[in-house]
Scaffold this motif. Structure first.
Motif, PDB file in Angstrom:
ATOM      1  N   GLU A 188       0.808  -1.223   0.000  1.00  0.00           N
ATOM      2  CA  GLU A 188       0.000   0.000   0.000  1.00  0.00           C
ATOM      3  C   GLU A 188       0.839   1.271   0.000  1.00  0.00           C
ATOM      4  OE1 GLU A 188      -2.678  -0.028   3.337  1.00  0.00           O
ATOM      5  OE2 GLU A 188      -1.142  -0.614   4.767  1.00  0.00           O
ATOM      6  N   ALA A 233      -6.471   1.819  -0.826  1.00  0.00           N
ATOM      7  CA  ALA A 233      -6.755   3.162  -0.307  1.00  0.00           C
ATOM      8  C   ALA A 233      -5.452   3.890   0.028  1.00  0.00           C
ATOM      9  CB  ALA A 233      -7.659   3.064   0.917  1.00  0.00           C
ATOM     10  N   ASP A 234      -4.599   3.249   0.831  1.00  0.00           N
ATOM     11  CA  ASP A 234      -3.318   3.893   1.145  1.00  0.00           C
ATOM     12  C   ASP A 234      -2.442   4.020  -0.086  1.00  0.00           C
ATOM     13  OD1 ASP A 234      -2.680   4.742   3.911  1.00  0.00           O
ATOM     14  OD2 ASP A 234      -3.449   2.758   4.417  1.00  0.00           O
TER      15      ASP A 234
HETATM   16  C1  GLV Z   1      -5.987  -0.964   3.192  1.00  0.00           C
HETATM   17  O1  GLV Z   1      -5.398  -0.947   4.230  1.00  0.00           O
HETATM   18  C2  GLV Z   1      -5.930   0.089   2.238  1.00  0.00           C
HETATM   19  O2  GLV Z   1      -5.230   1.077   2.516  1.00  0.00           O
HETATM   20  O3  GLV Z   1      -6.578  -0.037   1.189  1.00  0.00           O
END
Ligand code: GLV
Ligand code: MG
Length: 338
Positions: free
Chosen positions: A158, A184-185
């Motif tokens: 991530e 997401a990260d």
């Molecule tokens: C999960 O931890 C993300 O950042 O998608």
């Protein structure tokens, strides 16, 4: 990029020879189901939910407020101590290495419930050095607390640097269980222009060619995660570990969740995360092979008993390579049926 073979930190684990010849564990892990352990109601339901999922994970990291970190840690230890469900994996996602909570997470988890926890999921892994550190820390804590079974490590992919180093991360320790995409990260780390937890974006697509006299033109939406998932799968399979799609945050769009999971499955992932109970069934359906596909794969295996040669089935040419693909499907179908 060439990758150094993994350093031996301890005698080989029961899971077998070093990558890439190691057999993947046959345990099904189609969904890693997250629960927030500081929430009393969720804790009360953990044992029951544990019977319906392949993996139950107590989340200590993002989505747990800073003032609930200690309660989440204590709540997970409480669930782990009472855990009596050997058919389901019990995992935890700890806080990241440079957070104020990580060391206390590890001390509590291994010290108080080390024999119950199968896998520690480590977020924001940037390179093999992060895995080396956790590997040694686990070895110290397991020795100190007399934990009899090595705890495995699952990394989240991530950060942009983590993606650059994914092959080395996969091979950093014999404790490596697998890798999940953290869209997401990763979106934030890459400077992507989105505000979503996984999934696609309506503007990320390819416009069809302009045609004379045609009024509108269609934008065909593309998979934002295709490159990263493919890169992650290659790195994982080369190291003999498992690849997973991560979270899908839009709980109102089951069809899109299913489509995202299915793309990952077709590219080689074995599971995804379920953040909402309804995503458990989506993952179960998607990460179990389709019946018609399995029946066709079975025809290939039956037609080529020793796995060599070439045959025609339903007008399609099959050979040694399609035999191997068919075996992947039939083996998975058998594991699902068992
Ligand atoms: C999960 O931890 C993300 O950042 O998608
Ligand atoms: Mg994340």
């Amino acid at each position: 990029m060439s990758v150094k073979p993994p350093r031996k930190f301890f005698e080989p684990l029961a899971i077998g020879a070093p990558a890439p010849y190691r057999e993947l564990p046959v345990r099904l892990e189609r969904m890693i189901h997250f629960f927030p352990p500081h929430n009393e109601k969720m804790r009360a339901k953990a044992a029951e939910i544990g019977k319906t999922v392949d993996v139950l994970l107590g989340n200590l990291e993002d989505a747990i407020p800073a003032d609930a970190k200690e309660a989440a840690r204590a709540g997970f230890v409480e669930v782990a101590k009472a855990w009596d469900n050997p058919g389901t994996g019990l995992w935890t996602r700890v806080n990241c290495l440079n957070s104020p909570w990580f060391l206390d997470d590890m001390n509590a988890i291994v010290g108080e419930a080390g024999d119950k926890v199968d896998v520690v999921m480590l977020p924001k892994v940037e390179g093999p050095w992060d895995i080396h550190y956790l590997d040694q820390l686990l070895a110290q804590l397991e020795a100190k607390h007399g934990v009899k079974r090595p705890i495995m490590i699952h990394a989240i992919l991530e950060t942009a640097l983590g993606v650059e180093n994914v092959a080395a991360i996969c091979q950093a320790s014999p404790r490596m269980h697998g890798i999940s995409l953290g869209p997401a990260d990763l979106a934030a780390s890459r400077g992507m222009k989105t505000t979503r937890v996984g999934g696609g974006h309506p503007f990320y697509g390819v416009l069809e060619d302009a045609a004379e006299g045609k009024a509108g033109r269609t934008l065909f939406q593309q998979d934002l995660w295709h490159y990263t998932v493919a890169k992650m799968v290659d790195a994982c399979q080369s190291a003999g570990i498992k690849a997973f799609y991560g979270p899908f945050g839009d709980f109102s769009d089951d069809a899109a969740c299913e489509a995202q999971f299915r793309n990952a499955f077709l590219l080689g992932c074995v599971g995804g995360w379920s953040l909402h109970p309804k995503q458990i069934d989506i993952a179960k359906k998607v990460f179990s092979p389709d019946v018609a596909e399995v029946l066709f794969a079975k025809k290939i295996l039956d037609a080529m008993p020793d796995g060599t040669g070439a045959v025609m089935i339903d007008g399609k040419m099959q050979d040694d390579a399609t035999w191997k693909q068919a075996k992947v499907m039939v083996d998975l179908a058998r594991a699902v049926a068992a």
